[in-house]
Design a protein around this motif. Structure first.
Motif, short mmCIF file in Angstrom:
data_model
loop_
_atom_site.label_atom_id
_atom_site.label_comp_id
_atom_site.label_asym_id
_atom_site.label_seq_id
_atom_site.Cartn_x
_atom_site.Cartn_y
_atom_site.Cartn_z
N ASN A 37 74.50 1.58 51.74
CA ASN A 37 73.12 1.56 52.23
C ASN A 37 72.70 0.19 52.75
O ASN A 37 71.78 0.07 53.55
CB ASN A 37 72.15 1.96 51.11
CG ASN A 37 72.37 1.17 49.83
OD1 ASN A 37 73.48 1.12 49.32
ND2 ASN A 37 71.34 0.53 49.31
N GLU A 84 59.48 3.62 51.48
CA GLU A 84 60.31 3.37 50.31
C GLU A 84 59.76 4.16 49.11
O GLU A 84 58.55 4.32 49.00
CB GLU A 84 60.31 1.86 50.01
CG GLU A 84 61.52 1.44 49.20
CD GLU A 84 61.62 -0.08 49.12
OE1 GLU A 84 61.33 -0.77 50.11
OE2 GLU A 84 62.01 -0.57 48.04
N HIS A 85 60.67 4.64 48.27
CA HIS A 85 60.38 5.47 47.08
C HIS A 85 60.26 6.95 47.44
O HIS A 85 59.98 7.77 46.56
CB HIS A 85 59.11 5.05 46.33
CG HIS A 85 59.05 3.57 46.05
ND1 HIS A 85 60.06 2.91 45.36
CD2 HIS A 85 58.14 2.62 46.39
CE1 HIS A 85 59.75 1.62 45.28
NE2 HIS A 85 58.61 1.42 45.91
N ARG A 88 64.08 9.66 51.16
CA ARG A 88 65.25 8.90 51.62
C ARG A 88 65.91 8.14 50.46
O ARG A 88 67.13 8.08 50.35
CB ARG A 88 64.86 7.92 52.74
CG ARG A 88 66.08 7.23 53.36
CD ARG A 88 65.67 6.13 54.34
NE ARG A 88 65.06 5.01 53.68
CZ ARG A 88 63.84 4.52 53.98
NH1 ARG A 88 63.15 5.05 54.94
NH2 ARG A 88 63.35 3.49 53.32
N CYS A 89 65.09 7.58 49.61
CA CYS A 89 65.64 6.80 48.49
C CYS A 89 66.39 7.70 47.51
O CYS A 89 67.42 7.30 46.95
CB CYS A 89 64.52 6.03 47.78
SG CYS A 89 63.74 4.84 48.90
N CYS A 92 69.64 8.34 49.00
CA CYS A 92 70.40 7.10 48.91
C CYS A 92 71.02 6.95 47.50
O CYS A 92 72.21 6.66 47.35
CB CYS A 92 69.46 5.94 49.22
SG CYS A 92 70.18 4.30 49.07
N LYS A 122 61.98 0.80 40.98
CA LYS A 122 62.69 2.08 41.09
C LYS A 122 62.45 2.92 39.84
O LYS A 122 62.52 2.42 38.72
CB LYS A 122 64.19 1.83 41.28
CG LYS A 122 64.52 1.21 42.64
CD LYS A 122 66.01 1.16 42.90
CE LYS A 122 66.29 0.75 44.34
NZ LYS A 122 65.83 -0.62 44.63
N CYS A 166 64.88 -4.09 49.94
CA CYS A 166 65.71 -3.23 49.10
C CYS A 166 67.16 -3.21 49.57
O CYS A 166 68.08 -3.41 48.78
CB CYS A 166 65.12 -1.82 49.05
SG CYS A 166 65.99 -0.75 47.90
N SER A 171 64.15 -0.38 55.07
CA SER A 171 63.38 -1.22 54.13
C SER A 171 63.19 -2.61 54.74
O SER A 171 62.17 -3.26 54.52
CB SER A 171 64.07 -1.32 52.78
OG SER A 171 65.38 -1.83 52.87
#
Ligand code: SF4
Length: 176
Positions: A37, A84-85, A88-89, A92, A122, A166, A171
């Motif tokens: 990533n 973010e969060h 997608r995360c 990942c 996270k 990240c 990110s």
């Protein structure tokens, strides 16, 4: 000898407190840097080199996975615009944990975990819900026992590079 555990490592700073805790709890960590990533490649190598500093400090070696960023982009396809969060995360986390599970199986190591839970940014339950879909995953919440603050302290004392995004290009875009 402690119980061998493969540790998916996201970066050097997060590995510090995680390794310290695992060793204190009687584990024998096998470090696995598998983070396709991370973008760009120079950043991937920079984070890997910082992990080597930590590994040396604890007398451990590191298994380096290939940087397969194209495969990672395929895995998160359609979620490039997510914040973010978001979803997608989760994709990942799944991508990296699947590789860690496969590496543990290949090496005949019964259990594996990830340093991703150190970060206060996270969600540990989200990481656990993905990890437990793979055999041998151990739900260790490294942010417990003051892990996050401990990682900052240890990173400073080892002079580690601490990234300010990240990892992926998305990110990086959001940080900018
Ligand atoms: S923001 Fe971080 S966790 Fe989310 S997809 Fe990018 S690298 Fe992965």
């Amino acid at each position: 000898m402690g119980k061998r555990i493969l540790v998916h490592v996201c970066c050097g700073p997060c590995s510090t407190a995680s390794i310290e805790r695992l060793v204190s709890e009687g584990y024998e960590p096998v470090l696995f840097f598998s983070d396709s990533n991370i973008f760009p490649y120079e950043e991937f190598m920079k984070r890997y080199e910082n992990l080597l500093i930590v590994a040396h400090h604890y007398g451990l070696s590191v298994i380096l996975d290939e940087w397969d960023h194209d495969a990672w982009l395929d895995a998160v396809k359609g979620h490039e615009a997510d914040r973010e969060h978001g979803e997608r995360c989760l994709l990942c986390f799944r991508f990296n944990l699947a590789r860690a599970a496969e590496k543990a199986r290949e090496l005949g190591i019964d259990s594996f975990t990830t340093t991703l839970t150190v970060s206060r940014f996270k969600s540990s339950p989200a990481i656990f819900s993905i990890g437990e879909q793979f055999p041998g995953f151990e739900k260790i919440d490294f942010k417990k026992k003051d892990g996050f603050n401990r990682s900052i302290l240890l990173s400073k004392s080892l002079g580690l590079y601490r990234q300010d995004y990240c990892g992926c290009e998305f990110s990086l875009r959001d940080r900018k």
